[in-house]
Structures are given as structure tokens and as C-alpha cells.
Design a protein around this motif. Sequence first.
Motif, short mmCIF file in Angstrom:
data_model
loop_
_atom_site.label_atom_id
_atom_site.label_comp_id
_atom_site.label_asym_id
_atom_site.label_seq_id
_atom_site.Cartn_x
_atom_site.Cartn_y
_atom_site.Cartn_z
N ARG A 142 1.87 -6.14 -8.48
CA ARG A 142 2.20 -5.10 -7.50
C ARG A 142 2.12 -3.71 -8.13
O ARG A 142 1.62 -2.77 -7.53
CB ARG A 142 3.62 -5.33 -6.94
CG ARG A 142 3.68 -6.30 -5.78
CD ARG A 142 4.99 -6.16 -5.04
NE ARG A 142 6.14 -6.26 -5.91
CZ ARG A 142 7.21 -5.47 -5.83
NH1 ARG A 142 7.26 -4.51 -4.95
NH2 ARG A 142 8.23 -5.66 -6.65
N LEU A 143 2.63 -3.61 -9.33
CA LEU A 143 2.63 -2.33 -10.04
C LEU A 143 1.20 -1.82 -10.25
O LEU A 143 0.89 -0.67 -9.92
CB LEU A 143 3.33 -2.47 -11.39
CG LEU A 143 3.15 -1.29 -12.34
CD1 LEU A 143 3.93 -0.08 -11.86
CD2 LEU A 143 3.56 -1.66 -13.75
N LEU A 144 0.33 -2.70 -10.76
CA LEU A 144 -1.03 -2.27 -11.06
C LEU A 144 -1.80 -1.95 -9.77
O LEU A 144 -2.61 -1.02 -9.75
CB LEU A 144 -1.75 -3.34 -11.87
CG LEU A 144 -1.17 -3.56 -13.28
CD1 LEU A 144 -1.97 -4.61 -14.05
CD2 LEU A 144 -1.12 -2.26 -14.08
N GLU A 151 -0.45 -0.78 -6.95
CA GLU A 151 0.08 0.49 -6.46
C GLU A 151 -0.43 1.65 -7.31
O GLU A 151 -0.79 2.71 -6.78
CB GLU A 151 1.61 0.44 -6.48
CG GLU A 151 2.31 1.69 -5.98
CD GLU A 151 2.07 1.98 -4.50
OE1 GLU A 151 1.75 1.04 -3.76
OE2 GLU A 151 2.20 3.16 -4.11
N ALA A 152 -0.48 1.42 -8.62
CA ALA A 152 -0.98 2.47 -9.52
C ALA A 152 -2.45 2.77 -9.22
O ALA A 152 -2.87 3.93 -9.24
CB ALA A 152 -0.81 2.04 -10.97
#
Lengths: 191, 100
Positions: B38-40, B42-43
Motif C-alpha cells: 500500500r505504501l509503495l 501510494e508513493a
Amino acid sequence: MSTADTATILRLQAGNLEALGELYDRYRLIVYHTALAITRDPDVADDILQEAFLRLHTYAASVKSELPLAPWLYRVTINLSYTWFSRRRWLAPLDEFLEKLTGPARHHPEPAAEQRDAHEAMQRAIDALPFNQRVVVVLHYLNDLSLQEIAEILKCPVGTVKSRLYYARETLRQKLEGSAFSPEVAYEFTR
Amino acid sequence: MNLRGKSVTLLDHAIRHSLLRRVERLGGGAPRPEARRRLLQEAAVRANSHRWPALFLDIYPARGAVGFAGVEIAFGWRELALVHAFRPAGVFGPFSSQMR
């Protein structure tokens, strides 16, 4: 800081997303545990974790690659936790009301017997500490940071950290003295 | 033995133990496994946010698909949005023609 961190931060600054993933793997636990210890909510801790690393990605250019990354991440985590805490303070009465309507705690219902546990008493006492004192307690006891390191993270004098820690410990000692936290119960922690 | 000194030591142990115990109990001591992905994602979206097609990629989730009964073609919302935006008439073409 290891040279691996410096190299990874430089790659992140060049726009490499894999570098962000590597830093996440390296530091996710300290960020998550700190947020979890302060907020007591795994969902909120997950959100803070994500936001902290998104900020790292967004502000990568301003991160000094030659300095340790952990203090930067701690600072962002504390700031995000404080934002959550400030909002939570206003929403708390509503949550309490909803909880009364819906019954016991929705996320982590615990047996009544455990409520009487000395750990529970200690945790309730920590939760009741003012935010500034709770942060110092978490950074010092959970993350094993020195007073100097905490002062650098919070950007305040070491004396302030020392005084917050002193008052926090005094409050905890007074609250637990002669009740659930007798010396006999405490003895088990020294093994 | 200094009783106060001893109680402080016990208190230190107790505080540390309680915090560790809480962290282990809540959330299993580690973030959710899908958090990294999710982090990657969104980034990546934020990194491309200055490019206008990213707006469509963000607004229209790829998983929502539109199928046509009896025809074996299914368009994703994302593809429809991009095709719609690239039409010569522009984004508001169909609406203005309906108004007339």
C-alpha cells in the motif's frame, strides 16, 4: 548510521521507490511500535506508519543522508501521534458514548480477569499520563533511547526530558503503590 | 538496601515490560503484511501526481469493470475514463451535446 542507510537515502532522493521499500523494511517496527504504544490502536498505528514513510518519500530531499534516519522517523511518528491525540481528545466523549451503546471495546475485548492484572494497572496508569510524559516514557523504556537522544528527537533541552520522565515515574509509582502493583508482583519482572 | 532505589528499579522493569507486552498483544507486534505494498502504491501515485493522467488513475479504480450483456468485452473504469478524456470533443463533449 550504517553506510547502507546513506546509500539508500541517496537513492530515495533520486526518486527510487525501491529505496523507500528498503527503508520501510529496516525501520517499520520502531515506527509501528512507537505509534502503537502511544495510541494503543493498531489501525491508527498502521495509518501513522504509512504516513510517516510517505512523508519520508515526500520530504526525502530535506533528509540529511549523513545523519541517522531513526531520530527523523521518531520525530515524525511523535508529531503524527500528537495530531491523532489532539483530535482524539475532542472525539473521546462521542466514542465513549458509542461504546456504551455498542457494549464492550470493539477492537480488543479482554477478559475481566486480565483487567485485574498488574500489567493492566500499569498500562492504564501510563495511558493516564499527559501526552508529553507518555512520549518520553515510550521512547525511553520501549525504544531504549537515552535522555540525550530523546531531547534531540523532541528538540527540547535534556533537562526537560529528565523532568518529564521524573514526573511520569513519580505518577506511576504513586498510582501503583500499595494497590495492584505490590513489590511481590513487581519481583517477577526482575528475573 | 535503599528501598527507594529498589522500587525505582522494579518500576523501570515494570514499565518496560508493560509497554512490550502491550505492543505484542495489540496488532501482533508487527504492521499488516499488505502495508508495504500500500505504501509503495501510494508513493508511486503521489510521485506522479504532477502528471494529469495520474488524476484519472487515482480517481477511477481499475477493479471496477463495466460489462456489456451478450458481448464479451469488459472495459475497466480506468480505461473508459482515459478514452473519454482523449476524445476529440473533450471531457464535456457528451454532456454539451445532450443539453442541445
